[in-house]
Design an enzyme around this catalytic site. Structure first.
Site, mmCIF file in Angstrom:
data_model
loop_
_atom_site.group_PDB
_atom_site.id
_atom_site.type_symbol
_atom_site.label_atom_id
_atom_site.label_comp_id
_atom_site.label_asym_id
_atom_site.label_seq_id
_atom_site.Cartn_x
_atom_site.Cartn_y
_atom_site.Cartn_z
ATOM 1 N N LYS A 21 0.831 -1.200 0.000
ATOM 2 C CA LYS A 21 0.000 0.000 0.000
ATOM 3 C C LYS A 21 0.874 1.262 0.000
ATOM 4 C CE LYS A 21 -3.739 -2.568 2.130
ATOM 5 N NZ LYS A 21 -4.585 -2.887 3.300
ATOM 6 N N GLN A 46 -4.790 -2.017 9.394
ATOM 7 C CA GLN A 46 -4.560 -3.298 8.749
ATOM 8 C C GLN A 46 -5.068 -4.415 9.664
ATOM 9 O OE1 GLN A 46 -3.287 -3.668 5.562
ATOM 10 N NE2 GLN A 46 -3.944 -5.774 5.867
ATOM 11 N N ASP A 78 -11.410 1.979 4.025
ATOM 12 C CA ASP A 78 -11.762 0.563 3.834
ATOM 13 C C ASP A 78 -13.275 0.337 3.890
ATOM 14 O OD1 ASP A 78 -9.400 -0.689 3.211
ATOM 15 O OD2 ASP A 78 -8.929 -1.296 5.277
#
Ligand code: NAD
Length: 288
Positions: A49, A93, A116
């Site tokens: 990322k 994450q 997200d």
């Protein structure tokens, strides 16, 4: 043989679009990432990322917490990233270490910075078919289907897996695109028969070889989200050699869904930036 639905080329196109838009932004958009724990797969995803941000001119700020970090410390790291006002988007994450609750962490990310799409506000908007920030992997799959001219409307879709990050939002997006959707999971009896109903079969179970030739209807489109690390390298859920002779289209692993997930993260970061500039996601959603 099925046509290969590669994600890399489309991801590169999307990245080029992101790069072009970012080049006109001053200051550049920024993505904040909280990485807690020492899971090597998580560390590798975060590196990918960061690299993708660097390729497209997006700033990335990674906050690293040890494997003993509690849910509260993760929430505090999110709050600090938010209050510093530097980053447009924030993600944590997953998986979180120990018994930290991912639901609490998702709720701590402000909806307009929730790259997200896991905050309950974005989840609710997605299921209502409203403008929202949607989870990157299923969003990338919808792009892939559209890019390859695969009709979704009116077709039978089966999603294997019911996670918050893939299975459930995938089902919501397929419903919004007018598919008739079934969600199968670990407690589904006769998975084969359920999967054979599918014109579009999306597997996100994380079990290598789960989807065999007997699960696939002739001519179905098969999207393999699974990425399991085995001694043969990254492996999907689909027994590729068996299924490619039956399906009309199939995503490879690696090089299928994975690159698109990252491309959609970059797009979501720009969406958060736009929301910040216009405050559009602050407004209550219209009630129809
Ligand atoms: P998860 O472990 O949270 O969910 C797995 C789901 O599969 C569960 O809902 C479970 O009910 C279902 N399942 C388990 N065994 C099953 C069985 N025998 N039959 C039917 N369903 C079964 O996983 P996740 O986070 O949704 O990820 C799924 C897979 O996708 C993993 O391999 C993950 O690494 C991969 N993944 C890939 C990307 C990408 O960008 N390519 C992104 C996210 C996840």
């Amino acid at each position: 043989l099925a046509s290969l639905l590669r994600g890399r080329e489309l991801a590169a196109l999307i990245e080029a679009g992101v790069l072009e838009r970012v080049s006109r932004m001053d200051p550049p958009p920024a993505l904040g990432v909280v990485l807690a724990g020492d899971d090597p797969a998580s560390a590798s995803y975060v590196r990918s990322k960061e690299k993708a941000c660097a390729r497209t001119g997006i700033r990335s700020v990674v906050v690293r917490l040890g494997s003993s970090a509690s849910g509260r410390e993760v929430v505090e790291a999110v709050a600090a990233l938010d209050s510093e006002g530097v980053v447009d988007g924030i993600l944590c994450q997953l998986p979180l270490p120990g018994r930290a609750d991912p639901g609490l962490v998702a709720s701590a990310i402000p909806p307009r910075k929730d790259v997200d799409g896991l905050n309950p506000v974005n989840v609710g908007r997605l299921w209502r078919g409203e403008d929202c920030i949607a989870p990157c992997t299923p969003a990338g799959i919808m792009r892939l289907l559209a890019h390859h001219g695969i009709e979704v409307r009116g077709r039978r879709a089966v999603v294997v897996g019911r996670s918050h990050i893939v299975g459930r939002p995938m089902a919501a997006m397929l419903i919004a695109a007018d598919a008739t959707v079934t969600v199968a999971h670990s407690r589904t009896p006769d998975l084969e028969a359920v999967c054979r109903e599918a014109d579009i079969l999306v597997s996100a179970a994380g079990i290598p070889g789960l989807i065999r030739a007997t699960h696939v209807r002739e001519g179905a489109v098969v999207v393999d989200v699974g990425t399991s690390r085995t001694e043969k390298g990254l492996t999907g859920d689909v027994a590729f050699e068996e299924v490619e002779g039956i399906a009309s289209g199939i995503t490879p692993v690696p090089g299928g869904v994975g690159p698109l997930t990252i491309a959609m993260l970059l797009e979501n970061t720009l969406k958060c930036r736009a929301a910040r500039d216009s405050h559009s996601l602050h407004r209550p959603a219209p009630i129809i």
